[in-house]
Enzyme design. Structure first.
Site, PDB file in Angstrom:
ATOM      1  N   ALA A 132       8.184  -4.434  12.088  1.00 47.52           N
ATOM      2  CA  ALA A 132       8.620  -5.138  10.678  1.00 47.52           C
ATOM      3  C   ALA A 132       9.966  -5.706  10.475  1.00 47.52           C
ATOM      4  CB  ALA A 132       8.131  -3.607   9.779  1.00 47.52           C
ATOM      5  N   GLY A 147       2.167  -4.147   9.295  1.00 50.51           N
ATOM      6  CA  GLY A 147       2.824  -2.360   9.348  1.00 50.51           C
ATOM      7  C   GLY A 147       1.631  -1.675   8.621  1.00 50.51           C
ATOM      8  N   THR A 148       0.323  -2.232   9.131  1.00 52.36           N
ATOM      9  CA  THR A 148      -0.798  -1.921   8.190  1.00 52.36           C
ATOM     10  C   THR A 148      -1.951  -2.015   9.332  1.00 52.36           C
ATOM     11  OG1 THR A 148      -2.594  -1.591   6.328  1.00 52.36           O
ATOM     12  CG2 THR A 148      -1.867  -3.283   6.915  1.00 52.36           C
ATOM     13  N   SER A 149      -2.773  -0.603   9.911  1.00 51.28           N
ATOM     14  CA  SER A 149      -3.909  -0.703  10.849  1.00 51.28           C
ATOM     15  C   SER A 149      -5.357  -1.478  10.015  1.00 51.28           C
ATOM     16  CB  SER A 149      -4.268   0.163  10.307  1.00 51.28           C
ATOM     17  OG  SER A 149      -4.732   1.409   9.280  1.00 51.28           O
ATOM     18  N   CYS A 179       0.593  13.917 -15.360  1.00 52.95           N
ATOM     19  CA  CYS A 179      -0.395  14.421 -15.982  1.00 52.95           C
ATOM     20  C   CYS A 179      -1.994  14.299 -15.010  1.00 52.95           C
ATOM     21  CB  CYS A 179      -0.505  15.199 -17.420  1.00 52.95           C
ATOM     22  SG  CYS A 179      -1.535  15.917 -18.166  1.00 52.95           S
ATOM     23  N   PRO A 197       3.590  -4.264  16.017  1.00 56.28           N
ATOM     24  CA  PRO A 197       3.395  -4.011  17.318  1.00 56.28           C
ATOM     25  C   PRO A 197       2.289  -3.580  18.310  1.00 56.28           C
ATOM     26  CG  PRO A 197       3.970  -1.812  16.199  1.00 56.28           C
ATOM     27  CD  PRO A 197       3.961  -3.032  15.152  1.00 56.28           C
ATOM     28  N   HIS A 244      -1.366   2.193  -4.833  1.00 58.26           N
ATOM     29  CA  HIS A 244      -1.524   3.625  -4.381  1.00 58.26           C
ATOM     30  C   HIS A 244      -0.722   3.852  -4.634  1.00 58.26           C
ATOM     31  CE1 HIS A 244      -3.542   1.790   0.009  1.00 58.26           C
ATOM     32  NE2 HIS A 244      -4.674   1.337  -1.167  1.00 58.26           N
ATOM     33  N   GLN A 286       1.138  -1.451   0.072  1.00 60.81           N
ATOM     34  CA  GLN A 286       0.168   0.496  -0.063  1.00 60.81           C
ATOM     35  C   GLN A 286       1.310   1.406   0.027  1.00 60.81           C
ATOM     36  OE1 GLN A 286      -3.142  -0.468   2.867  1.00 60.81           O
ATOM     37  NE2 GLN A 286      -2.395  -1.836   3.619  1.00 60.81           N
ATOM     38  N   ASN A 287       2.172   0.431   0.052  1.00 62.78           N
ATOM     39  CA  ASN A 287       2.782   1.992   0.339  1.00 62.78           C
ATOM     40  C   ASN A 287       3.359   2.985  -0.685  1.00 62.78           C
ATOM     41  OD1 ASN A 287       3.019   1.598   2.439  1.00 62.78           O
ATOM     42  ND2 ASN A 287       5.393   0.771   2.770  1.00 62.78           N
TER      43      ASN A 287
END
Ligand code: BV8
Length: 256
Positions: free
Chosen positions: A241, A197-199, A129, A224, A121, A103-104
């Protein structure tokens, strides 16, 4: 996993997985000092809400502010380096099939040596453009020239003179169809899915681990903090991570 020992059941899953798909979120880059998406923005941008700025409405309202924010973020990413978590995934891919779906919008997976299967994303480094989608590579889009100001006039497209926009997917915009298809295939075909590492708030990206679980594929989450997914996954490793991924790699014999 708050201590260094790995649950034997997790070790078994990792050793037995010929094809691993990794779904990463902003927490993947946190130990590279890239603020996560929902962490308070720092410095110049701390009073802004990222979920407000990352929208077509914000762009229509003030494209110069949105452009300045993305250029600031791109410059910040360029000043950082991949962390041991990124490096572990690149090393893992030398030993087994590893597909990275992220997603980063940063390029830290690539700079660690991973081939990214899908940037769901988009990317901070692929401006285009806003009207004709022509990719833009002018020097005025180079993050190195970004300055710490709140508004910077976006460049103009050399073909149609429309404003150049960041190459990311904003809220309310569809994901690139080719990226989504590759990500869905990677989540459906693997032996093990690792979500790190994703909510787990943003869809449809957040549906990938759910799809894998529904298909009977084991899912390991590394974070975490607990998330809405933590009670659903096969194993939840409560760690970061840069600690969790190298610990998993320890269980994968080197190639050759
Ligand atoms: C779309 C790019 C449809 C820009 C981003 C249901 C189905 C479909 C859509 C929706 C739906 N419900 C709502 C929607 C709409 C919306 C959505 O999901 N909204 C949410 C807020 C409810 N989705 C969309 O709009 C998507 N488009 O659905 O289009 C459509 C179809 C046809 C035609 C028109 C439309 C587009 C979403 C993409 C938005 N763009 N980014 C930019 O970056 O500026 S999303 C943004 O949030 C970030 O890019 C990030 O990727 C994403 C998710 O955030 P996380 O990565 O999870 O980061 P976060 O900060 O939240 O969490 C960090 C985590 O890391 C935490 O859990 C933390 O504990 C952990 N952590 C911290 N340190 C560490 C760590 N983990 C490990 N190690 C550490 N050291």
């Amino acid at each position: 996993m708050t201590d260094t020992t790995l649950d034997p059941a997790i070790a078994d899953l990792v050793r037995g997985a010929a094809w691993v798909t990794v779904c990463s979120g902003a927490g993947m880059s946190a130990e590279s000092n890239v603020p996560t998406f929902r962490d308070a923005e720092t410095g110049l941008w701390e009073r802004f809400d990222p979920t407000e700025l990352a929208t077509p409405q914000a762009w229509s309202r003030d494209s110069a502010m949105v452009w300045a924010w993305y250029q600031w973020r791109a410059k910040l990413v360029r000043s950082t380096t991949p962390n041991p978590g990124h490096v572990a995934l690149a090393e893992w891919a030398d030993r087994r099939t590893v597909m990275v779906v992220t997603q980063n919008v940063d390029d830290l997976h690539e700079r660690a040596g991973s081939a990214v299967t899908a940037h769901l994303h988009g990317s901070l480094f692929e401006p285009r453009c806003s009207h004709c989608d022509l990719p833009y590579s002018g020097i005025d889009a180079d993050p190195e020239v970004a300055t710490e100001t709140l508004r910077v006039q976006p460049p103009s497209c050399p073909r149609c003179l429309s404003e150049v926009r960041p190459g990311v997917v904003w809220f309310g915009e569809p994901l690139p169809s080719h990226a989504w298809e590759r990500a869905a295939d990677a989540a459906a075909g693997c032996d093990l899915l690792i979500v790190v590492g994703t909510s787990g708030i943003v869809y449809p990206a957040a549906s990938l681990p759910e799809r894998a679980l529904a298909a009977g594929i084991p899912v390991i989450e590394i974070n975490p903090e607990p998330t809405p997914l933590s009670s659903l996954v096969t194993h939840f490793m409560q760690t970061t991570a840069a600690v969790g991924l190298p610990a998993l790699l320890q269980e994968v014999p080197p190639a050759g």
